[in-house]
Design an enzyme around this catalytic site. Sequence first.
Site, mmCIF file in Angstrom:
data_model
loop_
_atom_site.group_PDB
_atom_site.id
_atom_site.type_symbol
_atom_site.label_atom_id
_atom_site.label_comp_id
_atom_site.label_asym_id
_atom_site.label_seq_id
_atom_site.Cartn_x
_atom_site.Cartn_y
_atom_site.Cartn_z
ATOM 1 N N ASP A 64 77.922 96.345 91.239
ATOM 2 C CA ASP A 64 79.282 96.655 91.853
ATOM 3 C C ASP A 64 80.349 96.710 90.622
ATOM 4 O O ASP A 64 80.359 95.986 89.642
ATOM 5 C CB ASP A 64 79.700 95.670 92.657
ATOM 6 C CG ASP A 64 80.836 96.214 93.800
ATOM 7 O OD1 ASP A 64 80.569 96.562 94.920
ATOM 8 O OD2 ASP A 64 81.884 95.701 93.211
ATOM 9 N N GLU B 299 81.752 101.609 95.693
ATOM 10 C CA GLU B 299 81.609 101.444 94.540
ATOM 11 C C GLU B 299 80.380 100.483 94.130
ATOM 12 O O GLU B 299 80.206 99.952 93.002
ATOM 13 C CB GLU B 299 82.680 101.031 93.742
ATOM 14 C CG GLU B 299 82.864 99.376 93.884
ATOM 15 C CD GLU B 299 83.177 98.746 95.293
ATOM 16 O OE1 GLU B 299 82.813 99.401 96.308
ATOM 17 O OE2 GLU B 299 83.328 97.573 95.362
ATOM 18 N N ASN C 119 91.646 102.336 91.499
ATOM 19 C CA ASN C 119 92.148 103.267 92.400
ATOM 20 C C ASN C 119 93.599 103.465 92.690
ATOM 21 O O ASN C 119 94.263 104.539 92.506
ATOM 22 C CB ASN C 119 91.415 102.972 93.847
ATOM 23 C CG ASN C 119 90.087 104.101 93.772
ATOM 24 O OD1 ASN C 119 89.795 104.762 93.192
ATOM 25 N ND2 ASN C 119 89.142 103.411 94.794
ATOM 26 N N ASP D 82 86.892 108.235 91.453
ATOM 27 C CA ASP D 82 85.773 109.137 91.618
ATOM 28 C C ASP D 82 85.037 109.501 90.418
ATOM 29 O O ASP D 82 83.888 109.363 90.189
ATOM 30 C CB ASP D 82 86.089 110.372 92.511
ATOM 31 C CG ASP D 82 86.011 110.482 93.726
ATOM 32 O OD1 ASP D 82 85.851 109.215 94.321
ATOM 33 O OD2 ASP D 82 86.436 111.197 94.677
HETATM 34 N N1 GTP Z 1 87.692 106.395 94.178
HETATM 35 C C1 GTP Z 1 86.617 105.951 94.899
HETATM 36 N N2 GTP Z 1 86.785 104.554 95.577
HETATM 37 C C2 GTP Z 1 86.050 104.253 96.273
HETATM 38 C C3 GTP Z 1 84.906 104.786 96.791
HETATM 39 N N3 GTP Z 1 84.289 104.101 97.660
HETATM 40 C C4 GTP Z 1 84.858 102.850 97.916
HETATM 41 N N4 GTP Z 1 86.005 102.891 96.827
HETATM 42 C C5 GTP Z 1 86.823 101.956 96.658
HETATM 43 O O1 GTP Z 1 86.450 100.900 96.028
HETATM 44 C C6 GTP Z 1 87.364 99.683 96.025
HETATM 45 C C7 GTP Z 1 86.439 98.331 96.580
HETATM 46 O O2 GTP Z 1 87.472 97.584 96.479
HETATM 47 P P1 GTP Z 1 87.053 95.932 96.810
HETATM 48 O O3 GTP Z 1 85.828 95.919 97.753
HETATM 49 O O4 GTP Z 1 87.934 95.278 97.212
HETATM 50 O O5 GTP Z 1 86.461 95.265 95.439
HETATM 51 P P2 GTP Z 1 87.101 95.439 93.797
HETATM 52 O O6 GTP Z 1 88.337 95.695 94.120
HETATM 53 O O7 GTP Z 1 86.157 96.195 93.254
HETATM 54 O O8 GTP Z 1 86.898 93.914 93.646
HETATM 55 P P3 GTP Z 1 85.757 93.315 93.359
HETATM 56 O O9 GTP Z 1 84.478 94.131 93.771
HETATM 57 O O10 GTP Z 1 85.689 91.774 93.853
HETATM 58 O O11 GTP Z 1 85.403 93.291 91.736
HETATM 59 C C8 GTP Z 1 88.143 100.043 97.435
HETATM 60 O O12 GTP Z 1 89.358 100.136 97.203
HETATM 61 C C9 GTP Z 1 87.507 101.283 97.887
HETATM 62 O O13 GTP Z 1 88.590 102.106 98.564
HETATM 63 C C10 GTP Z 1 84.737 106.089 96.434
HETATM 64 O O14 GTP Z 1 83.746 106.827 96.666
HETATM 65 N N5 GTP Z 1 85.661 106.630 95.507
#
Ligand code: GTP
Length: 581
Positions: free
Chosen positions: A447, A490, A455, A464
């Site tokens: 992850d 992600e 983002n 992306d």
């Molecule tokens: N650009 C993009 N962002 C995505 C996609 N799928 C999920 N995300 C984003 O990934 C982020 C995941 O955030 P969180 O689950 O809060 O976790 P994090 O910010 O990575 O924090 P940790 O996982 O705890 O390190 C969210 O803001 C989603 O919107 C995608 O296909 N494209």
Amino acid sequence: MTTRKKYPIINAKNVGSREQASADIACNFQSNTPVVSSSNPLAEILLGSAGQINLCRQLLEDFTHQKHQGDARNSNVDFHATCEVECEGYQLNLKCHYQNVDDIYFIWFNIEKNQLFSEHNGWFKKVSVTDLAKYSAMLLTLLKQVAGCDSILFDYVSGLVVESSDLNNDNCSLPGLSIVNLKSGADIQHDYQQLLALATQVIKDKPCLLLQKIESRYLLVSWLKDSAKQLPEIAVAAIQQQLALIVSQTLLSIDISHVAKSEKSLNVVTSPEIYKETFTKAQSALLLMDQNGRLLEVNSAAAAVFQHSINQMVGSFFQSYVKLSDWQRGLKSFYQLLAGKRERLIARKRLVGPQGELIWCDLKLSTVMSKGIILVEINDISRILAQQEQLHSRNIQLAQDNQLLQVRSETDELTGLHNRRALVMRLAQDLERTIRNQHFVSVVMLDVDHFKSYNDQFGHLAGDQVLKIIGEILRGCVRTIDMAARYGGEEFTLVLPETDIEGAMSLAERCRASIEAFIWPMRDITVSLGVVSCQPKENEVVSSAKLLSVADKALYQAKHSGRNKIVQGSWDSPAQVNQAS
Ligand SMILES: Nc1nc2c(ncn2[C@@H]2O[C@H](COP(=O)(O)OP(=O)(O)OP(=O)(O)O)[C@@H](O)[C@H]2O)c(=O)[nH]1
């Protein structure tokens, strides 16, 4: 008791016409003197039947006579007798076998020297199928009345039309007569049960007369109404009476005009003009050619194939309508056909159309009459082939589309990796194999760290791009037998078959380090990873859901212990955290 009378059978060759014979019989009937005539083929057949009936009558008389001399107490009669009768100018020696089995009457006629059929060549043996049909219809009428029967079984097993293949069928229908072939060559004379069963099955409870002719032997079975209650001699008397009656009645009642008419129409049907017109109007394309390929006759359907007129085609050579190479390829078989070494030839050739276009056709060639003339049947199959071709390419297209759909349904659009659906299916398969072989399978869950802030800071599209690059890095790290998939958002997952925990940890580290080392355009990117490996013991239940859940827990621990880390998950022991190097 029946009064015994003499019925002299007169050779009526001198009687002349059929009408005369008929009148004589009508007249003679009054004095119980039936006549047999052979003045013309039709009457010959008809009166020939009458002749047989007369033979029967005389024999029945003899039987009645002998029966009274025999054992009257025994209702089941079985005795043999011989007699001499005259028929059609022949003095015939007959052996008769009379039987009454359960009130079904059997009378066997055995013409000892078979003079009737072997010496008088034109009588039955040359009867054509058409004549036979006429004969059958008449015989039916005659015999129906003989015993007041509703149905007649007539067997042509041998004798009448040995050479007629039309009658080889088990059940063939001739006008006015239902024919059942009794078992050919079977010795029915000694198999009463079979005969009884057959008679019972066919005629049910109707009175019936069954006539069978096997070579020179005749079998007449008469089954009269309520026969169980009647004495054999009553049956005999009934048959006798009806026999006498029928000879004159039938002759007088048969309207010969329709026979004459049908004979006339038969002549028309068999005339050469009819065959010529049938050929010309046939909807199949037909050609007649000589042994050099010169066209002698062409019908309209064939002319239509080449879009020429019949006149244009007659006299030209068949070769000129066939693609040269195709014609040459079939020459050997063609010459075999001409030489009479084969009767038919079937070939698929390209014929040449009016504009020089090629038309795929199935050709059937067969020799006609003599081996010098060949009939060609042409079946234009070009449209069918074109349809088949079209169908074939549509099928190929469909298969390709299906394959594409299948790939799409298992691919993640953004990264080009497998999607979650494909991963779940693949993990289930790998687990099954692992359980069967008791080998290892490992799963790595990965992850992106702090992806939300990435983002937020640089926009979703930039995010992306990060996911795409991670996808490429992962694809580069795994072996071909491994599977890298985007699990969702992600989060990524790797399935590593035949990989123990050491191998899985080392691959996870390679992924982590490669991502960390990548020169990212905006800011550094790291990932956290959870790893699980299992080697199922015999009969151990391991589900893919459990494997993914252990890997997920390990990933969660990696996040909570500071990120950019790998945690090894385990079934029973607590997860171990590996610090990033
Ligand atoms: N650009 C993009 N962002 C995505 C996609 N799928 C999920 N995300 C984003 O990934 C982020 C995941 O955030 P969180 O689950 O809060 O976790 P994090 O910010 O990575 O924090 P940790 O996982 O705890 O390190 C969210 O803001 C989603 O919107 C995608 O296909 N494209």
